[in-house]
Motif scaffolding. Structure first.
Motif, PDB file in Angstrom:
ATOM      1  N   UNK A  22       0.813  -1.316  -0.041  1.00 30.78           N
ATOM      2  CA  UNK A  22      -0.198   0.193  -0.087  1.00 30.78           C
ATOM      3  C   UNK A  22       0.962   1.213   0.067  1.00 30.78           C
ATOM      4  N   UNK A  23       1.891   1.419   0.656  1.00 31.85           N
ATOM      5  CA  UNK A  23       2.748   2.426   0.812  1.00 31.85           C
ATOM      6  C   UNK A  23       3.449   2.713  -0.308  1.00 31.85           C
ATOM      7  N   UNK A  24       3.922   1.568  -0.994  1.00 30.56           N
ATOM      8  CA  UNK A  24       4.596   1.692  -2.102  1.00 30.56           C
ATOM      9  C   UNK A  24       3.682   1.974  -3.370  1.00 30.56           C
ATOM     10  N   UNK A  25       2.558   1.370  -3.333  1.00 31.12           N
ATOM     11  CA  UNK A  25       1.764   1.731  -4.342  1.00 31.12           C
ATOM     12  C   UNK A  25       1.107   3.216  -4.381  1.00 31.12           C
ATOM     13  N   UNK A  26       1.068   3.872  -3.112  1.00 27.74           N
ATOM     14  CA  UNK A  26       0.967   5.064  -2.840  1.00 27.74           C
ATOM     15  C   UNK A  26       1.683   5.933  -3.558  1.00 27.74           C
ATOM     16  N   UNK A  27       2.888   5.949  -3.340  1.00 24.27           N
ATOM     17  CA  UNK A  27       4.057   6.698  -4.040  1.00 24.27           C
ATOM     18  C   UNK A  27       4.332   6.594  -5.270  1.00 24.27           C
ATOM     19  N   UNK A  28       4.005   5.138  -5.808  1.00 30.98           N
ATOM     20  CA  UNK A  28       4.265   5.004  -7.349  1.00 30.98           C
ATOM     21  C   UNK A  28       2.991   5.992  -7.891  1.00 30.98           C
ATOM     22  N   UNK A  29       1.900   5.754  -7.678  1.00 27.97           N
ATOM     23  CA  UNK A  29       0.845   6.491  -8.105  1.00 27.97           C
ATOM     24  C   UNK A  29       0.953   8.162  -7.885  1.00 27.97           C
ATOM     25  N   UNK A  30       1.580   8.699  -6.935  1.00 29.04           N
ATOM     26  CA  UNK A  30       1.802   9.879  -6.862  1.00 29.04           C
ATOM     27  C   UNK A  30       3.044  10.290  -7.798  1.00 29.04           C
ATOM     28  N   UNK A  31       3.923   9.520  -8.179  1.00 37.69           N
ATOM     29  CA  UNK A  31       4.906   9.813  -8.780  1.00 37.69           C
ATOM     30  C   UNK A  31       4.606   9.854 -10.236  1.00 37.69           C
ATOM     31  N   UNK A  32       3.667   8.980 -10.764  1.00 36.72           N
ATOM     32  CA  UNK A  32       3.306   9.027 -12.179  1.00 36.72           C
ATOM     33  C   UNK A  32       2.114  10.023 -12.317  1.00 36.72           C
ATOM     34  N   UNK A  33       1.562  10.326 -11.176  1.00 33.84           N
ATOM     35  CA  UNK A  33       0.351  11.494 -11.151  1.00 33.84           C
ATOM     36  C   UNK A  33       1.495  12.647 -11.600  1.00 33.84           C
ATOM     37  N   UNK A  34       2.573  12.987 -11.022  1.00 31.70           N
ATOM     38  CA  UNK A  34       3.299  14.163 -11.518  1.00 31.70           C
ATOM     39  C   UNK A  34       3.824  14.121 -12.891  1.00 31.70           C
ATOM     40  N   UNK A  35       4.134  12.918 -13.183  1.00 26.84           N
ATOM     41  CA  UNK A  35       4.730  12.979 -14.454  1.00 26.84           C
ATOM     42  C   UNK A  35       3.511  13.287 -15.723  1.00 26.84           C
ATOM     43  N   UNK A  36       2.279  12.605 -15.527  1.00 21.55           N
ATOM     44  CA  UNK A  36       1.305  12.830 -16.495  1.00 21.55           C
ATOM     45  C   UNK A  36       0.975  14.319 -16.631  1.00 21.55           C
ATOM     46  N   UNK A  37       0.722  14.912 -15.213  1.00 20.21           N
ATOM     47  CA  UNK A  37       0.625  16.326 -15.188  1.00 20.21           C
ATOM     48  C   UNK A  37       1.902  17.219 -15.923  1.00 20.21           C
TER      49      UNK A  37
END
Length: 408
Positions: A22-37
Motif C-alpha cells: 500500500x505504501x509503495x503503491x501510494x508513492x508510485x501513483x503519486x510519481x506517475x501522477x506528477x509525470x502525467x501532469x
C-alpha cells in the motif's frame, strides 16, 4: 474483509491494502501522477516556435490551449468515474497510454490539425488520471490520512504542471531540436510509468464491465455538504481561471511586450505560478487552508496586480502577481481536494472528484476561449480587464456564499 455491492450496482472500494504494498503503491501513483501532469504543460513554451513553422496566430494558440481543457472536461464527464466500477488500475494504465499516443502526435505534428489532436488527447489523459489517481491515493492511504492525501495529490498536480513548462523551456533553449527532443525524453519516461501503474495494488475488487455514458455532475445529497462542496468547487474554478489566463497570455506577453526571447526564461516564468502554488499548499499554515478568506484574498490581489503589470508593461509587477496568485491557487486547490475527499461516498469516490475537477477545468476553458474571441474585436488589454473583473466577481461570489444551516 469482503467487499459489498451497493444497491446502485457499484463496487465499493476495498479497505486500504496492508503493509508495504500500500505504501509503495501510494508513492508510485503519486510519481506517475506528477509525470502525467508534467506532460500537460510541456507544449506551453513551444507555441512561439510552432506558430511561425505552421503559420498560425494568437487566436489559434488560444484555441489549442482550450482544446486541452475541453479534452480534460470530456474525460471527466465520460471516462474518469468509470474507475469506480472497472477499477483504478485499468483507467490509470489507459491514461498513461493516451499520454504516450499524444506524445507521438506531438513528434509527428507539422500542421495545426495534428497539434490540436495531440493536445486534445493529452487533455483526455490528464482528465482520467487526475480523478482516478486522486481516488486511488485516498484508498491506498486510508481514511486516517486524508491530510496526507490532499497534500500529496495537490502537490503532484501543481508540481507536475510547474515542472512541465520549466523542462520544455530548458529543452527548447538548449536542446538540439527544440520541438522534438523534449517529447522523445517524455515518451521514454512513460514506459516505467506504465510499469509502475501495473504493479500498483488495485483498490476496487470484483470490477464490473462499465457502461460508457455522459455523466451528470455528482454533488453531495445533504444540503450542508452540498453547500460546502460547491463553495470549494467555485473557489477552484476561479483559481484555474486565473491560471488559464496567465498560462495563455504570459508566453506571448513576455516575447512581444517585454522582448524576452529566451525559451527557458519564458518556461520558468509560467512554471513559477505552479511552483508557488505547490509551496503554498505544502507550507501554508492550516488556518490559511481551512479558512474562508485567505485563498480568495490572494487570488483577487493576484489578478489586480496582474492587470497592473499588463497595463504598465512592468516585469517586477508581473512577478509579484505570480507570487500572490500562485499562493491563492495552491490554497484553493488543496482545500477543495480535501473537502471532496472527505465528502465523497467511498463507493463513488472518483465520481465526486470528477465533478470537482470538472469545475476546475471549466474555469480554464471559459476565460481562455473568451480571451481568444474578444482579442479579435477589441484591444487585448481591455479584453483581459473584462475577464479579470469576471474572475474577481466569481471569486467573491463563492467566498460570500452563506453556509447552509440545514443538514438534510
Amino acid at each position: 474483509m469482503i467487499d459489498n455491492i451497493a444497491p446502485d450496482g457499484r463496487i465499493q472500494a476495498v479497505p486500504p491494502v496492508d503493509g508495504r504494498r500500500a505504501r509503495a503503491g501510494f508513492w508510485l501513483v503519486a510519481a506517475v501522477y506528477t509525470l502525467v501532469m508534467l506532460g500537460g504543460t510541456l507544449p506551453l513554451p513551444l507555441y512561439a516556435l510552432w506558430a511561425p513553422q505552421m503559420g498560425f496566430g494568437p487566436f489559434t494558440t488560444t484555441l489549442i490551449f482550450a482544446v486541452y481543457a475541453l479534452g480534460t472536461v470530456l474525460a471527466l464527464m465520460v471516462f474518469a468515474s468509470l474507475s469506480d466500477r472497472a477499477g483504478r488500475r485499468p483507467l490509470l494504465a489507459a491514461a498513461v497510454l493516451a499520454a504516450a499516443t499524444s506524445t507521438v502526435l506531438f513528434l509527428l505534428a507539422d500542421d495545426v490539425g495534428t497539434l490540436l489532436a495531440a493536445r486534445f488527447l493529452c487533455g483526455l489523459s490528464t482528465g482520467v488520471f487526475t480523478a482516478t489517481a486522486t481516488a486511488a491515493l485516498g484508498e491506498l492511504a486510508g481514511a486516517k490520512h486524508t491530510r496526507r492525501v490532499s497534500t500529496v495529490s495537490t502537490a503532484a498536480n501543481m508540481g507536475g504542471l510547474g515542472l512541465g513548462t520549466v523542462v520544455a523551456g530548458l529543452f527548447a533553449q538548449y536542446g538540439a531540436n527544440p520541438t522534438h527532443l523534449v517529447f522523445w525524453a517524455y515518451l521514454v519516461s512513460l514506459a516505467p510509468a506504465l510499469l509502475a501503474v501495473i504493479v500498483t495494488p488495485e483498490t476496487v475488487t470484483a470490477p464490473q464491465r462499465p457502461a460508457v455514458s455522459v455523466r451528470r455532475p455528482t454533488i453531495p445529497d445533504r444540503q450542508a455538504a452540498r453547500t460546502e462542496f460547491l463553495r470549494a468547487a467555485t473557489a477552484v474554478l476561479a483559481a484555474f481561471a486565473v491560471s488559464g489566463l496567465f498560462s495563455s497570455l504570459v508566453p506571448s506577453f513576455l516575447r512581444e511586450q517585454l522582448h524576452v526571447h529566451n525559451a527557458a526564461a519564458v518556461g520558468s516564468e509560467v512554471g513559477l505560478l505552479f511552483i508557488v502554488a505547490l509551496i503554498a499548499l505544502v507550507a501554508a499554515p492550516e488556518r490559511w487552508i481551512s479558512g474562508r478568506w485567505p485563498a480568495p484574498a490572494f487570488l483577487v490581489a493576484g489578478v489586480a496586480v496582474f492587470e497592473t503589470g499588463l497595463w504598465t508593461r512592468s516585469l517586477p509587477t508581473f512577478a509579484t502577481r505570480t507570487l500572490l496568485a500562485g499562493t491563492g491557487i495552491g490554497l484553493a486547490f488543496r482545500r477543495g481536494v480535501g473537502v471532496a475527499q472527505r465528502l465523497a461516498d467511498t463507493r463513488r469516490r472518483a465520481d465526486l472528484l470528477s465533478t470537482y475537477f470538472l469545475f476546475a477545468y471549466t474555469g480554464t476553458i471559459v476565460p481562455t476561449l473568451a480571451l481568444g474571441l474578444l482579442d479579435q474585436t477589441i484591444n487585448q488589454d481591455v479584453a483581459t480587464l473584462i475577464l479579470a473583473v469576471g474572475v474577481i466577481a466569481t471569486t467573491l461570489a463563492g467566498a460570500l456564499s452563506r453556509p447552509a444551516t440545514a443538514t438534510t
